[in-house]
Every structure is written in structure tokens, then in C-alpha cells.
Scaffold this active site. Structure first.
Site, short mmCIF file in Angstrom:
data_model
loop_
_atom_site.label_atom_id
_atom_site.label_comp_id
_atom_site.label_asym_id
_atom_site.label_seq_id
_atom_site.Cartn_x
_atom_site.Cartn_y
_atom_site.Cartn_z
N PRO A 1 58.77 78.10 -26.23
CG PRO A 1 60.91 78.33 -25.30
CD PRO A 1 60.19 78.18 -26.61
NE ARG B 1 45.46 59.20 -22.92
CZ ARG B 1 45.39 58.01 -22.34
NH1 ARG B 1 46.33 57.12 -22.58
NH2 ARG B 1 44.39 57.71 -21.56
CG ASP C 1 42.53 59.71 -19.75
OD1 ASP C 1 42.42 58.55 -19.33
OD2 ASP C 1 43.16 60.02 -20.77
CD GLU D 1 69.68 80.89 -27.91
OE1 GLU D 1 68.90 81.50 -27.15
OE2 GLU D 1 70.41 79.96 -27.53
#
Ligand code: JCK
Length: 240
Positions: free
Chosen positions: A89, A154, A169, A116
Site C-alpha cells: 500500500p 498485454r 488501448d 501487516e
């Protein structure tokens, strides 16, 4: 392109790995994907890989020792160590330019935490490229790692059926417009008709409609993507 995933839960990837696009790419040796269980580098008799946080607090922290040993052992299985990515994160947020940057590497190692997260010394020692897939909280790095793999493959030449489709895209060139609406048969469903112009065969008119539709949906849904000049171009209620 070679991927090595380090995780405590390699089985999370099994369904994804049998998915057709990835499986085809692996069968054609365009992509190699190896899974490694960090627990295999645990040294104690209980095979433990986590412990309680110094300073207290909830949850468990993944220990530095098995993690660093695992990464170094996996790096040593090839002539080049590869680019180490840690999903966290706290990482820099993934976007298409970062995907394109990651796709330049011949080898990526994806380090996935749980609980964690890792002991800080994993980052201090290995200096991974710390990446987050967005500002929401997942239960671990595995789904984020699959997201990175899915976006990167991709861009590997030959992986997509249509060699060129990734170049069209949204976000891959400078204009950053959302895709226009798409329709297929039948021409009418529950009273909703396919826009007449798409049935016309007039390719210039179709291109114009698609361009307009792209700008309209982008201004309605993602005005943050538009250059100033196109903002507020459309104030129709949203329905495309
Ligand atoms: C890796 C463990 C779970 C959950 C503490 C964080 C406030 C810490 C990610 N975009 C992304 N979201 N979540 C992840 C991710 C989550 C992970 C791990 C990646 C390893 N977890 C977890 C909560 C916390 N909170 C915000 C406090 C860890 C990516 N990439």
C-alpha cells in the site's frame, strides 16, 4: 518475459495461470511464470515466517530472514537477477506508464506480502521497486501481483491475438480518452437500438461518432483525464 512470484499463498495464482491468454503465452514460450513459497526458506522446525510486531499492535509481520533468503535464491536461478517489485500500500501507484516501464524488463520478481506486511529490513536490504495498485486496502499482495502481470503481458509482443490491439488501448498514447461504446448483435434489444451510424458502413462517419462518444464519456465519467479545452464539452445526462 519471465515472472517469478514470491508469496506465502502460491495456490491463489492457480486459477489465473490456467486462464487462456496467459496459458497460451506460456505454451508459446512468450511468458514464463514461476511460483515460489517464501515458507520454503524458513529455517525453524515450525516453518514459521511471521512474528509479532515489536512495539505491539495488531497482526503479524513477515520476517526478514526467510524473505531475503527467498528473493536472493530466486534471483540466483538466472544469469540476471531481474527487477524486484514489492506490492505494498506504500508503493508508487500503478498506471499505464509504469506498466510500460515494467514491461521493458526481461525478468520481473514480484514479492507479495500478507498480514501487516514485511519487516522493514526486507526493503532496506533488497531495495525493491515498491508498487501499489491503488488507494484501497487489499488483504495481501497477490491480487496486486496478478494485476501487474495481467497488464504487463498485454505489452509482450505476440501475446495478444491481434498483434496491435494493445497500442489502441485507452491511456497508451497521449490523448488518454476512455474507449467509445461498443455494440454487437442484435440491432435492437429491449427497445434499445444500436446507433444508426454504426450500421451505415460509412467509415469516416463511424470514426467521427466514436471520437465524439469517447470525449463525451470521458467528460462525464473521468473529466480529470481531459485536456482543459475539452472539459464540459458535453452536459447531456449520462447514458452511454
Ligand atoms: C500488500 C499485506 C494487507 C492491509 C495497514 C494500510 C492503512 C497493511 C495493495 N493497492 C493495495 N492495497 N493493498 C495492498 C496490499 C496489502 C497488503 C500487502 C499489498 C501485504 N497487506 C495490509 C492493511 C495494512 N493499513 C492502510 C493501514 C497491510 C497493493 N499493492
Amino acid at each position: 518475459m519471465r515472472f517469478d512470484v514470491l508469496t506465502l499463498f502460491p495456490e491463489i495464482f492457480s486459477g489465473y495461470m490456467t486462464q487462456s491468454l496467459l496459458k497460451l503465452a506460456i505454451d508459446r514460450s512468450l511468458v514464463e511464470l514461476n511460483l515460489h513459497n517464501i515458507r520454503d526458506w524458513s529455517r525453524d522446525k515450525h516453518h514459521s515466517v511471521d512474528d509479532r510486531p515489536f512495539g505491539g499492535g495488531p497482526g503479524m509481520v513477515i520476517s526478514a530472514e526467510p524473505t531475503v533468503e527467498a528473493v536472493e535464491a530466486v534471483q540466483a536461478t538466472d544469469s540476471e537477477p531481474g527487477h524486484l517489485v514489492m506490492l505494498t500500500p506504500q508503493g508508487r501507484k500503478l498506471d499505464q506508464p509504469l506498466v510500460e516501464q515494467l514491461a521493458q524488463h526481461k525478468r520481473l520478481l514480484l514479492l507479495c506480502g500478507r498480514y501487516e506486511g514485511f519487516d522493514q529490513r526486507v526493503s532496506d536490504i533488497l531495495k525493491p521497486d515498491e508498487v501499489s495498485i491503488g488507494d484501497f486496502v487489499l488483504n495481501g499482495g497477490e491480487v496486486a501481483a496478478m494485476t501487474v502481470i495481467d497488464a504487463v503481458i498485454r505489452l509482450v509482443p505476440g501475446v495478444l491475438g491481434d498483434e496491435d490491439s494493445s497500442r489502441f488501448d485507452s491511456f497508451s498514447h497521449g490523448d488518454r480518452l476512455l474507449e467509445h461504446a461498443q455494440y454487437t448483435r442484435p440491432r435492437e434489444y429491449r427497445g434499445l437500438e444500436v446507433p444508426e451510424v454504426l450500421l451505415s458502413g460509412d467509415h469516416q462517419q463511424i470514426a467521427r461518432w466514436r471520437q465524439e462518444n469517447s470525449i463525451q464519456r470521458t467528460s462525464q465519467r473521468r473529466a480529470d483525464l481531459l485536456p482543459e479545452k475539452n472539459k464540459g464539452k458535453n452536459d447531456e445526462p449520462r447514458n452511454s
